[in-house]
Design a protein around this motif. Structure first.
Motif, mmCIF file in Angstrom:
data_model
loop_
_atom_site.group_PDB
_atom_site.id
_atom_site.type_symbol
_atom_site.label_atom_id
_atom_site.label_comp_id
_atom_site.label_asym_id
_atom_site.label_seq_id
_atom_site.Cartn_x
_atom_site.Cartn_y
_atom_site.Cartn_z
ATOM 1 N N ILE A 43 134.876 63.854 -74.753
ATOM 2 C CA ILE A 43 136.091 63.898 -75.569
ATOM 3 C C ILE A 43 136.773 65.250 -75.418
ATOM 4 O O ILE A 43 138.000 65.348 -75.389
ATOM 5 C CB ILE A 43 135.814 63.535 -77.049
ATOM 6 N N LYS A 44 135.984 66.317 -75.294
ATOM 7 C CA LYS A 44 136.571 67.643 -75.080
ATOM 8 C C LYS A 44 137.321 67.681 -73.757
ATOM 9 O O LYS A 44 138.408 68.248 -73.662
ATOM 10 C CB LYS A 44 135.488 68.713 -75.121
ATOM 11 N N ASP A 49 142.298 67.551 -70.567
ATOM 12 C CA ASP A 49 143.044 66.896 -69.493
ATOM 13 C C ASP A 49 144.401 66.379 -69.978
ATOM 14 O O ASP A 49 145.374 66.408 -69.239
ATOM 15 C CB ASP A 49 142.248 65.728 -68.899
ATOM 16 N N GLU A 50 144.451 65.898 -71.196
ATOM 17 C CA GLU A 50 145.686 65.340 -71.738
ATOM 18 C C GLU A 50 146.562 66.393 -72.409
ATOM 19 O O GLU A 50 147.673 66.102 -72.832
ATOM 20 C CB GLU A 50 145.366 64.229 -72.744
ATOM 21 N N GLY A 51 146.033 67.628 -72.541
ATOM 22 C CA GLY A 51 146.796 68.683 -73.194
ATOM 23 C C GLY A 51 147.056 68.406 -74.651
ATOM 24 O O GLY A 51 148.106 68.763 -75.182
#
Length: 129
Positions: A43-44, A49-51
């Protein structure tokens, strides 16, 4: 006799035949499964990755403590004493509401500080504009 092919297996086979799995990032490389000591590695990584901003995932008391640590600098753009008072009064009300919320016994008891509105107002007035 043909071997049995499940619905999922058929979908994967058809996608492979169409080339939908060709040239994927990381193709032919081992999966990065993160640290074996951190069960939340995935999840981190997704958040990074998604900012995405993680502030929404924090317990409310931690968010309140972060907000308090930003005073008075976070109030710099406010132009009137009345607006600063409103923001600080709202903050204190949210702190009081948080203190009434049941605590999770798995975590240490954290308390967000109330803000001394008059003292913070003096600090706000001394900020360079």
């Amino acid at each position: 006799m043909l071997p049995y092919e499940s619905h999922i297996e058929r979908l994967i086979r058809e996608a492979t035949e169409r080339g939908e799995f060709d040239n994927l990032p990381g193709a032919g490389k081992p999966l990065n499964l993160g640290s074996p000591d951190d069960p939340d590695w995935w999840i981190k990584k997704k958040l990074r990755d998604e900012g995405l901003d993680t502030a929404g995932a924090l317990p409310p008391v931690v968010s309140l403590r972060r907000e308090a640590a930003g005073f008075p600098e976070s109030l710099r753009e406010l132009r009137s004493e009345a607006s600063v008072r409103r923001v600080l009064a709202d903050f204190n009300e949210r702190v009081k509401a948080d203190r009434l919320r049941p605590r999770d016994p798995r975590f240490p008891p954290l308390v967000a500080p109330l803000v001394d509105i008059e003292a913070m107002l003096e600090r706000w007035q001394q900020l360079p504009r």
